[in-house]
Every structure is written in structure tokens, then in C-alpha cells.
Design a protein around this motif. Structure first.
Motif, PDB file in Angstrom:
ATOM      1  N   ARG A 266       0.834  -1.215   0.000  1.00  0.00           N
ATOM      2  CA  ARG A 266       0.000   0.000   0.000  1.00  0.00           C
ATOM      3  C   ARG A 266       0.865   1.259   0.000  1.00  0.00           C
ATOM      4  N   SER A 267       1.815   1.292  -0.962  1.00  0.00           N
ATOM      5  CA  SER A 267       2.776   2.386  -1.039  1.00  0.00           C
ATOM      6  C   SER A 267       2.843   2.948  -2.456  1.00  0.00           C
ATOM      7  N   ILE A 268       2.408   4.180  -2.605  1.00  0.00           N
ATOM      8  CA  ILE A 268       2.518   4.857  -3.895  1.00  0.00           C
ATOM      9  C   ILE A 268       3.985   5.068  -4.240  1.00  0.00           C
ATOM     10  N   ASP A 269       4.787   5.427  -3.243  1.00  0.00           N
ATOM     11  CA  ASP A 269       6.210   5.680  -3.485  1.00  0.00           C
ATOM     12  C   ASP A 269       6.909   4.460  -4.079  1.00  0.00           C
ATOM     13  N   LYS A 270       6.606   3.271  -3.584  1.00  0.00           N
ATOM     14  CA  LYS A 270       7.204   2.055  -4.128  1.00  0.00           C
ATOM     15  C   LYS A 270       6.704   1.788  -5.541  1.00  0.00           C
ATOM     16  N   ALA A 271       5.453   2.091  -5.805  1.00  0.00           N
ATOM     17  CA  ALA A 271       4.866   1.832  -7.123  1.00  0.00           C
ATOM     18  C   ALA A 271       5.441   2.751  -8.201  1.00  0.00           C
ATOM     19  N   LEU A 272       5.877   3.941  -7.820  1.00  0.00           N
ATOM     20  CA  LEU A 272       6.369   4.924  -8.792  1.00  0.00           C
ATOM     21  C   LEU A 272       7.579   4.430  -9.589  1.00  0.00           C
ATOM     22  N   GLN A 273       8.388   3.565  -9.000  1.00  0.00           N
ATOM     23  CA  GLN A 273       9.586   3.086  -9.687  1.00  0.00           C
ATOM     24  C   GLN A 273       9.279   2.172 -10.868  1.00  0.00           C
TER      25      GLN A 273
ATOM     26  N   GLN B  15       2.633  10.762 -12.539  1.00  0.00           N
ATOM     27  CA  GLN B  15       1.806  11.932 -12.217  1.00  0.00           C
ATOM     28  C   GLN B  15       0.399  11.518 -11.806  1.00  0.00           C
ATOM     29  N   VAL B  16      -0.164  10.535 -12.486  1.00  0.00           N
ATOM     30  CA  VAL B  16      -1.507  10.050 -12.137  1.00  0.00           C
ATOM     31  C   VAL B  16      -1.495   9.440 -10.738  1.00  0.00           C
ATOM     32  N   LEU B  17      -0.516   8.581 -10.457  1.00  0.00           N
ATOM     33  CA  LEU B  17      -0.444   7.937  -9.146  1.00  0.00           C
ATOM     34  C   LEU B  17      -0.256   8.964  -8.033  1.00  0.00           C
ATOM     35  N   GLN B  18       0.600   9.950  -8.267  1.00  0.00           N
ATOM     36  CA  GLN B  18       0.849  10.966  -7.249  1.00  0.00           C
ATOM     37  C   GLN B  18      -0.391  11.827  -7.005  1.00  0.00           C
ATOM     38  N   HIS B  19      -1.219  11.965  -8.003  1.00  0.00           N
ATOM     39  CA  HIS B  19      -2.458  12.735  -7.856  1.00  0.00           C
ATOM     40  C   HIS B  19      -3.376  12.123  -6.802  1.00  0.00           C
ATOM     41  N   TYR B  20      -3.374  10.798  -6.688  1.00  0.00           N
ATOM     42  CA  TYR B  20      -4.280  10.114  -5.761  1.00  0.00           C
ATOM     43  C   TYR B  20      -3.708   9.946  -4.355  1.00  0.00           C
ATOM     44  N   TYR B  21      -2.448  10.179  -4.151  1.00  0.00           N
ATOM     45  CA  TYR B  21      -1.778  10.201  -2.847  1.00  0.00           C
ATOM     46  C   TYR B  21      -1.686   8.855  -2.139  1.00  0.00           C
ATOM     47  N   ILE B  22      -2.772   8.096  -2.060  1.00  0.00           N
ATOM     48  CA  ILE B  22      -2.758   6.857  -1.277  1.00  0.00           C
ATOM     49  C   ILE B  22      -3.138   5.665  -2.150  1.00  0.00           C
ATOM     50  N   ALA B  23      -2.649   4.498  -1.739  1.00  0.00           N
ATOM     51  CA  ALA B  23      -2.834   3.287  -2.539  1.00  0.00           C
ATOM     52  C   ALA B  23      -4.305   2.903  -2.682  1.00  0.00           C
ATOM     53  N   SER B  24      -5.105   3.106  -1.645  1.00  0.00           N
ATOM     54  CA  SER B  24      -6.522   2.728  -1.750  1.00  0.00           C
ATOM     55  C   SER B  24      -7.241   3.566  -2.805  1.00  0.00           C
ATOM     56  N   ALA B  25      -6.840   4.819  -2.975  1.00  0.00           N
ATOM     57  CA  ALA B  25      -7.435   5.657  -4.023  1.00  0.00           C
ATOM     58  C   ALA B  25      -7.001   5.189  -5.405  1.00  0.00           C
ATOM     59  N   VAL B  26      -5.753   4.739  -5.530  1.00  0.00           N
ATOM     60  CA  VAL B  26      -5.278   4.192  -6.801  1.00  0.00           C
ATOM     61  C   VAL B  26      -6.050   2.909  -7.124  1.00  0.00           C
ATOM     62  N   GLN B  27      -6.247   2.055  -6.116  1.00  0.00           N
ATOM     63  CA  GLN B  27      -7.028   0.836  -6.324  1.00  0.00           C
ATOM     64  C   GLN B  27      -8.424   1.179  -6.856  1.00  0.00           C
ATOM     65  N   ARG B  28      -9.043   2.134  -6.239  1.00  0.00           N
ATOM     66  CA  ARG B  28     -10.430   2.484  -6.556  1.00  0.00           C
ATOM     67  C   ARG B  28     -10.558   3.222  -7.884  1.00  0.00           C
ATOM     68  N   HIS B  29      -9.714   4.203  -8.142  1.00  0.00           N
ATOM     69  CA  HIS B  29      -9.914   5.090  -9.291  1.00  0.00           C
ATOM     70  C   HIS B  29      -9.065   4.760 -10.521  1.00  0.00           C
ATOM     71  N   VAL B  30      -7.898   4.179 -10.328  1.00  0.00           N
ATOM     72  CA  VAL B  30      -7.035   3.875 -11.459  1.00  0.00           C
ATOM     73  C   VAL B  30      -7.215   2.419 -11.899  1.00  0.00           C
ATOM     74  N   LEU B  31      -7.256   1.516 -10.936  1.00  0.00           N
ATOM     75  CA  LEU B  31      -7.377   0.092 -11.246  1.00  0.00           C
ATOM     76  C   LEU B  31      -8.819  -0.415 -11.193  1.00  0.00           C
ATOM     77  N   ASN B  32      -9.720   0.386 -10.657  1.00  0.00           N
ATOM     78  CA  ASN B  32     -11.139   0.016 -10.518  1.00  0.00           C
ATOM     79  C   ASN B  32     -11.327  -1.303  -9.786  1.00  0.00           C
ATOM     80  N   LEU B  33     -10.530  -1.532  -8.754  1.00  0.00           N
ATOM     81  CA  LEU B  33     -10.617  -2.781  -8.010  1.00  0.00           C
ATOM     82  C   LEU B  33     -10.030  -2.602  -6.615  1.00  0.00           C
ATOM     83  N   SER B  34     -10.886  -2.412  -5.626  1.00  0.00           N
ATOM     84  CA  SER B  34     -10.445  -2.317  -4.235  1.00  0.00           C
ATOM     85  C   SER B  34     -10.463  -3.718  -3.637  1.00  0.00           C
ATOM     86  N   MET B  35      -9.312  -4.152  -3.139  1.00  0.00           N
ATOM     87  CA  MET B  35      -9.194  -5.483  -2.541  1.00  0.00           C
ATOM     88  C   MET B  35      -8.250  -5.445  -1.340  1.00  0.00           C
ATOM     89  N   THR B  36      -8.403  -6.440  -0.479  1.00  0.00           N
ATOM     90  CA  THR B  36      -7.493  -6.632   0.651  1.00  0.00           C
ATOM     91  C   THR B  36      -6.989  -8.071   0.624  1.00  0.00           C
TER      92      THR B  36
END
Length: 143
Positions: free
Chosen positions: A43-50, A58-79
Motif C-alpha cells: 500500500r505504497s505509492i512511493d514504491k509503485a512509482l519506480q 503523475q496520475v499515481l501521485q495525484h491520488y496520494y494513497i494506494a486505496s485511491a489508486v485501487q479504486r480510481h485507477v485500477l477500478n478494483l479495491s481489494m485486501t
């Protein structure tokens, strides 16, 4: 004698760990799993950026947190996610390929229920390094 010692030192330095030009280069599979692991497990945007190119960063940094990326970029929130490579459109001629797609299968929980889904990503080889350039629209879940 001094010249001989110098020659031996030069040869030994050339045989060190830093002489492997492939060291540190990741395969498309490693990049794909690393990206999804950073978003879903660490659940780390910083790790994903590499693992992504500049526009995706830029898109990932816009959402700040991994759960927002799951929801808005990947359209799949999971645990409780585990990952595996489902398919990769690359073959024996891997080193000549510059653009590929990888399907990553995700196993985990969605709203407390067991869920299996997949996501397809496009990778491009830039300067001997694979980076994710696009997350393709999903075709639907596998449940």
C-alpha cells in the motif's frame, strides 16, 4: 614487479560484482508483480512509482494513497491480495521486443468476500528498463 601488480589489480577489479551489466535489470514479470505488490500489499505509492513511466507517475501521485489508486485507477479495491502472472504476450525473442502486455491475476477479498480478478497492463522497454505505460480497461471479473 610494480607493473605486474598493477595489471593484476586491474584484472581483479574488472571481475568484481559491478561488472555484470544485467544486474538490477528486471523482467516484465518482476515489474508487473512489483507494481501490484506495492499498491495492494505494501500500500505504497512511493514504491509503485519506480515501475511506471512519467505520465503514470503523475496520475499515481495525484491520488496520494494506494486505496485511491485501487479504486480510481485500477477500478478494483481489494485486501489480503496475492498475485500471479496469468499471461504475457512475449516469447523467445524477448530481447527484441519493446512493447508487451501482461495480465496479472489477483486473489483476495473484496467487501469481505473471496474475489479473483485480473488486470492487463502494457509495458514498454525504455533504456533497457521495463516500465508500465498503461493500465488497459478490464474485461470483467473471474468470479
Amino acid at each position: 614487479m610494480r607493473n605486474l601488480l598493477f595489471l593484476v589489480m586491474v584484472l581483479l577489479a574488472g571481475c568484481g560484482q559491478g561488472s555484470d551489466p544485467m544486474k538490477g535489470i528486471q523482467t516484465p514479470e518482476q515489474v508487473s508483480l512489483g507494481f501490484f505488490n506495492a499498491i495492494y500489499v505494501d500500500r505504497s505509492i512511493d514504491k509503485a512509482l519506480q515501475y511506471v513511466d512519467e505520465p503514470m507517475q503523475q496520475v499515481l501521485q495525484h491520488y496520494y494513497i494506494a486505496s485511491a489508486v485501487q479504486r480510481h485507477v485500477l477500478n478494483l479495491s481489494m485486501t489480503d491480495v496475492t498475485l500471479e502472472i496469468e499471461e504475457i504476450d512475449i516469447d523467445f525473442f524477448r530481447k527484441f521486443t519493446k512493447d508487451i502486455t501482461v495480465i496479472v491475476k489477483l486473489f483476495g477479498l473484496k467487501d469481505g468476500q473471496k474475489w479473483i480478478d485480473d488486470r492487463t497492463i502494457r509495458l514498454h522497454k525504455v533504456d533497457n528498463r521495463w516500465v508500465i505505460v498503461e493500465i488497459l480497461p478490464e474485461k470483467g471479473n473471474l468470479n
